[in-house]
Design a protein around this motif. Sequence first.
Motif, PDB file in Angstrom:
ATOM      1  N   GLU A   1       5.364   4.029   5.886  1.00 40.77           N
ATOM      2  CA  GLU A   1       4.253   4.313   5.057  1.00 40.77           C
ATOM      3  C   GLU A   1       3.849   3.092   4.672  1.00 40.77           C
ATOM      4  OE1 GLU A   1       3.199   6.411   0.926  1.00 40.77           O
ATOM      5  OE2 GLU A   1       4.980   6.971   1.877  1.00 40.77           O
ATOM      6  N   GLU A   2       4.985   1.891   4.177  1.00 41.34           N
ATOM      7  CA  GLU A   2       4.115   0.852   3.842  1.00 41.34           C
ATOM      8  C   GLU A   2       3.704  -0.116   5.181  1.00 41.34           C
ATOM      9  OE1 GLU A   2       7.536   0.023   0.394  1.00 41.34           O
ATOM     10  OE2 GLU A   2       7.930  -1.117   2.228  1.00 41.34           O
ATOM     11  N   PHE A   3       4.306   0.152   6.305  1.00 40.87           N
ATOM     12  CA  PHE A   3       3.926  -0.593   7.545  1.00 40.87           C
ATOM     13  C   PHE A   3       2.290  -0.197   7.750  1.00 40.87           C
ATOM     14  CE2 PHE A   3       3.509  -1.172  11.809  1.00 40.87           C
ATOM     15  CZ  PHE A   3       4.345  -2.243  12.248  1.00 40.87           C
ATOM     16  N   VAL A   4       2.250   1.180   7.685  1.00 41.95           N
ATOM     17  CA  VAL A   4       0.467   1.486   8.157  1.00 41.95           C
ATOM     18  C   VAL A   4      -0.213   0.912   6.978  1.00 41.95           C
ATOM     19  CG1 VAL A   4      -0.767   3.574   8.061  1.00 41.95           C
ATOM     20  CG2 VAL A   4       1.416   3.624   9.333  1.00 41.95           C
ATOM     21  N   HIS A   5       0.250   0.978   5.777  1.00 41.63           N
ATOM     22  CA  HIS A   5      -0.636   0.262   4.587  1.00 41.63           C
ATOM     23  C   HIS A   5      -0.908  -0.954   5.049  1.00 41.63           C
ATOM     24  CE1 HIS A   5      -1.718  -1.112   0.817  1.00 41.63           C
ATOM     25  NE2 HIS A   5      -2.314   0.005   0.830  1.00 41.63           N
ATOM     26  N   GLY A   6       0.310  -1.795   5.494  1.00 44.35           N
ATOM     27  CA  GLY A   6       0.008  -3.281   5.479  1.00 44.35           C
ATOM     28  C   GLY A   6      -0.832  -3.497   6.905  1.00 44.35           C
ATOM     29  N   ILE A   7      -0.925  -2.644   7.757  1.00 41.59           N
ATOM     30  CA  ILE A   7      -1.728  -2.935   9.033  1.00 41.59           C
ATOM     31  C   ILE A   7      -3.153  -2.404   8.746  1.00 41.59           C
ATOM     32  CG2 ILE A   7      -2.240  -2.061  11.290  1.00 41.59           C
ATOM     33  CD1 ILE A   7       0.379  -4.089  11.303  1.00 41.59           C
TER      34      ILE A   7
ATOM     35  N   VAL B   1       2.324  -7.656   9.262  1.00 38.09           N
ATOM     36  CA  VAL B   1       3.497  -7.023   8.454  1.00 38.09           C
ATOM     37  C   VAL B   1       4.742  -7.510   9.049  1.00 38.09           C
ATOM     38  CG1 VAL B   1       4.800  -4.717   8.157  1.00 38.09           C
ATOM     39  CG2 VAL B   1       2.145  -4.712   8.095  1.00 38.09           C
ATOM     40  N   LYS B   2       5.673  -7.720   8.069  1.00 35.81           N
ATOM     41  CA  LYS B   2       6.921  -8.281   8.258  1.00 35.81           C
ATOM     42  C   LYS B   2       7.896  -7.326   8.080  1.00 35.81           C
ATOM     43  CE  LYS B   2       6.883 -11.884   5.486  1.00 35.81           C
ATOM     44  NZ  LYS B   2       7.246 -13.074   4.653  1.00 35.81           N
ATOM     45  N   ALA B   3       8.660  -6.900   9.140  1.00 31.27           N
ATOM     46  CA  ALA B   3       9.577  -5.719   9.072  1.00 31.27           C
ATOM     47  C   ALA B   3      10.850  -5.954   9.669  1.00 31.27           C
ATOM     48  CB  ALA B   3       8.645  -4.304   9.493  1.00 31.27           C
TER      49      ALA B   3
END
Length: 481
Positions: free
Chosen positions: A415-421, A428-430
Amino acid sequence: MAKNKNEEFVTHITSMEEDFSQWYTDVILKADLVDYSPVKGCMVIKPNGFGIWENIQQLLDARFRATGHRNAYFPLFIPENLLKKEAEHVEGFAPEVAWVTHGGDEELSERLAVRPTSETIICSMYSKWIQSWRDLPLLLNQWCSVVRWEKSTRPFLRTSEFLWQEGHTAHIDEEDAEKETLRMLDVYRDFAENDLAIPVVVGQKSEKEKFAGALRTYTMEALMLDGKALQAGTSHNLGQHFAKVFDIQYLDKDGKLKYVWQTSWGVSTRLIGAIIMVHGDKRGLVLPPKVAPIQVIIVPIAQHKAGVLDKANELYQSLKDSFRIELDDRDTYSPGWKFNEWELKGVPIRLEIGPKDMEKDQVVLVRRDTGEKSFVPMEGVKESIDQLLKDINSNMYQKALKFREDHTSIATNMEEFVHGIDVRKGFVKAMWCMDRQCEDEIKEKTGATTRCIPFEQENFSNKCVHCNREAKAMAYFAKAY
Ligand SMILES: [Zn+2]
């Protein structure tokens, strides 16, 4: 009249927020950097654009020489059998190779590839040239163009033919090759940050994204103003893959025959695309001073008045050996019109001189990056310009760095990933498992690819952001050009 003209002039550029891609097209065409050519997918680089490339070449070439490299030139054509020798390499490039099948009316007995990159032809020569440990390291670079048949193209970012440099080196062992690979990546990083004012993330490419035939690929990645990443330069440790296929062996000190270790590295006219998309604004191009074809433009004010043009000329003469400077004394355009035109073209400093300035023995300097105006005494104007160019360069870097920081987020779940992109738009750092299938799934779901495993690692979770398996490294993800 003049005012309306000026306003009209600026409104020609689509706003970035409205349509970034159209903004890019407007800027490159209106700043007269390129034109479309009769050949599909190929661009004509006009003097304003080529001037940037020439400065890039000069600055990089000096760095290559300083690190011990020399320039050479290899043929444009590569015989089919050479290109096909290294299996991974040919598989990677096959879909975009242009082939020459005829010479005049005669069909060739062997097809010739128009080079998509020169590893194979250079390796075929290195196998002749390298005999002994005394021949190593062999450090060559080539400035040339390459052809990769692309289906969809954009000037500077992806064209079927583009200009670049390709370094090709051979070394005695893995350690020396690795040192070279990283040294050249650092040369690129230094150039991007100091001369182009573009901050970059440096690191290693994933297995999927690495160069076809390489052992390891390192990259520098820059963030564009629309939140997409651009791979701005790569450096490959080729290992011994090519050496074994092309039989590049040397007699070592111990009397044994050994295969060399190789590297290759390149940057291209893509860098111009990066400059445009990192620094540009609503008024057009903003060029970093070190590569701007014109660093200072002199615009005389009320140039019909007595003495103004003489003074402008005098200034031009006294500064032309210190800066790339031009005098715009066209009497068919108003100063306002000229201001807009040179702003659109990204010239870092505008120098205005008019009757009032002459009375006060001063000139006006206007910087392109901030629009800020300063009045500086005629005496010492050279030093003032020199300092201002430095300030502009460092301000442009800081501004781009802040943008990147504001558009880099950490994701510990999708969810955070998609928000960042998609919402924050940017890097996005993951944490990531480094599995190929996981990488494919992330791309399919989000449109983002792994940009690199940065040298500067952070650890904010033990689990892969996507598949929840054990994380092996932190990676940068983004949508990319
Ligand atoms: Zn995973």
